[in-house]
Design a protein around this motif. Structure first.
Motif, PDB file in Angstrom:
ATOM      1  N   GLN A  31      48.315  17.591 -54.067  1.00 34.74           N
ATOM      2  CA  GLN A  31      47.584  16.971 -54.496  1.00 34.74           C
ATOM      3  C   GLN A  31      47.499  16.318 -55.968  1.00 34.74           C
ATOM      4  O   GLN A  31      47.990  15.228 -56.657  1.00 34.74           O
ATOM      5  N   ALA A  32      48.109  17.077 -56.705  1.00 33.79           N
ATOM      6  CA  ALA A  32      47.335  17.149 -58.329  1.00 33.79           C
ATOM      7  C   ALA A  32      49.275  16.847 -58.838  1.00 33.79           C
ATOM      8  O   ALA A  32      48.974  15.772 -59.332  1.00 33.79           O
ATOM      9  N   PHE A  33      50.386  16.653 -58.026  1.00 30.49           N
ATOM     10  CA  PHE A  33      51.697  16.433 -58.221  1.00 30.49           C
ATOM     11  C   PHE A  33      51.474  14.875 -57.530  1.00 30.49           C
ATOM     12  O   PHE A  33      52.514  14.240 -57.866  1.00 30.49           O
ATOM     13  N   GLY A  34      50.824  14.378 -56.524  1.00 31.10           N
ATOM     14  CA  GLY A  34      50.666  13.145 -56.281  1.00 31.10           C
ATOM     15  C   GLY A  34      51.464  13.090 -54.885  1.00 31.10           C
ATOM     16  O   GLY A  34      52.104  12.179 -54.223  1.00 31.10           O
ATOM     17  N   LEU A  35      51.413  14.431 -53.782  1.00 31.31           N
ATOM     18  CA  LEU A  35      52.558  14.699 -53.223  1.00 31.31           C
ATOM     19  C   LEU A  35      51.769  15.035 -52.021  1.00 31.31           C
ATOM     20  O   LEU A  35      52.398  14.512 -50.848  1.00 31.31           O
ATOM     21  N   LYS A  93      55.625  13.011 -45.432  1.00 31.80           N
ATOM     22  CA  LYS A  93      55.439  12.887 -44.327  1.00 31.80           C
ATOM     23  C   LYS A  93      56.047  11.396 -44.610  1.00 31.80           C
ATOM     24  O   LYS A  93      56.227  10.314 -43.150  1.00 31.80           O
ATOM     25  N   ARG A  94      54.741  10.714 -45.355  1.00 29.77           N
ATOM     26  CA  ARG A  94      56.115   8.501 -45.546  1.00 29.77           C
ATOM     27  C   ARG A  94      57.238   9.091 -46.094  1.00 29.77           C
ATOM     28  O   ARG A  94      57.982   8.159 -45.205  1.00 29.77           O
ATOM     29  N   ASP A  95      57.853   9.694 -46.530  1.00 24.35           N
ATOM     30  CA  ASP A  95      59.179   9.461 -46.702  1.00 24.35           C
ATOM     31  C   ASP A  95      60.340   9.489 -45.697  1.00 24.35           C
ATOM     32  O   ASP A  95      61.306   9.406 -45.857  1.00 24.35           O
ATOM     33  N   LYS A  96      58.941  10.882 -44.708  1.00 23.15           N
ATOM     34  CA  LYS A  96      60.281  11.214 -43.490  1.00 23.15           C
ATOM     35  C   LYS A  96      60.097   9.587 -43.024  1.00 23.15           C
ATOM     36  O   LYS A  96      61.117   9.376 -41.693  1.00 23.15           O
ATOM     37  N   THR A  97      59.026   9.354 -42.678  1.00 26.56           N
ATOM     38  CA  THR A  97      58.630   7.587 -41.529  1.00 26.56           C
ATOM     39  C   THR A  97      59.639   7.108 -42.313  1.00 26.56           C
ATOM     40  O   THR A  97      60.522   6.722 -41.015  1.00 26.56           O
ATOM     41  N   ARG A  98      59.808   6.386 -43.210  1.00 22.09           N
ATOM     42  CA  ARG A  98      60.663   5.396 -43.588  1.00 22.09           C
ATOM     43  C   ARG A  98      62.234   6.122 -43.413  1.00 22.09           C
ATOM     44  O   ARG A  98      62.928   5.328 -43.599  1.00 22.09           O
ATOM     45  N   SER A  99      62.621   7.488 -43.345  1.00 25.36           N
ATOM     46  CA  SER A  99      63.608   7.844 -43.596  1.00 25.36           C
ATOM     47  C   SER A  99      64.537   7.314 -41.872  1.00 25.36           C
ATOM     48  O   SER A  99      65.246   6.422 -42.381  1.00 25.36           O
TER      49      SER A  99
END
Length: 185
Positions: free
Chosen positions: A98-102, A114-120
């Motif tokens: 969370q601190a790293f915004g991940l 998860k969002r990046d995997k979905t986008r990919s």
């Protein structure tokens, strides 16, 4: 005090800090990742304080550290250091992700991963549909509709027709622009 002596003091302090952290890691008092995050903070601070990269290297504890290096843009280091400092400031309320915004940080928001995997995956499905359409366009007798291409890709990839169609609607225009700019369509 003059600037040179301040710089020398800072480099001596950096050298000491690195050695202390290494010793604490070797003695099992400190995790290596923690120690290295702390060292990154000091290195970036030195660089932003106008101490050059080669001068910073001179504070590294041994020849291996001084020669086995890689140049990294400060923007990347700053993101890591800022995430680390946010983690230290907010723990235990925020975990490291969370601190790293991940990580999503609650409210049902999914993680960056998860969002990046979905986008990919969506871009991949769209690309596959475009390939099916373009491949079929080469032979007028074998041309297929977009809908047929979506069904082919859905079957191959084990997803629904709707998933492929949604991916196509979202990303096809961008792909088309790239293909046109390259002279492929």
């Amino acid at each position: 005090m003059n600037r040179t002596s301040d710089k020398e003091k800072f480099l001596e302090s950096l050298h000491s800090r690195i050695n202390q952290n290494r010793e604490r890691v070797e003695n099992g008092e400190l995790e290596q990742a923690y120690a290295h995050f702390e060292i990154l903070c000091s290195i970036l601070s030195a660089y932003e304080g106008c101490i050059g990269a080669n001068e910073i290297k001179s504070a590294y504890p041994d020849i291996e550290w001084q020669t086995n290096t890689v140049e990294i843009p400060t923007e990347i280091l700053r993101a890591i250091v800022e995430g680390w400092l946010e983690y230290k400031r907010t723990a235990p309320a925020k975990n490291m992700g969370q601190a790293f915004g991940l990580e999503g940080g609650g409210q049902g928001r999914s993680s960056t991963l998860k969002r990046d995997k979905t986008r990919s995956k969506s871009k991949y499905l769209c690309n596959q549909a475009v390939i099916e359409i373009l491949d079929s366009a080469e032979d007028p007798e074998k041309r297929i509709s977009q809908d047929a291409a979506f069904m082919i890709v859905a079957e191959k990839e084990g997803v629904s027709h709707h998933t492929v169609e949604a991916a196509y609607k979202k990303y096809a225009q961008g792909i088309r622009e790239i293909l046109e700019s390259e002279g492929w369509v």
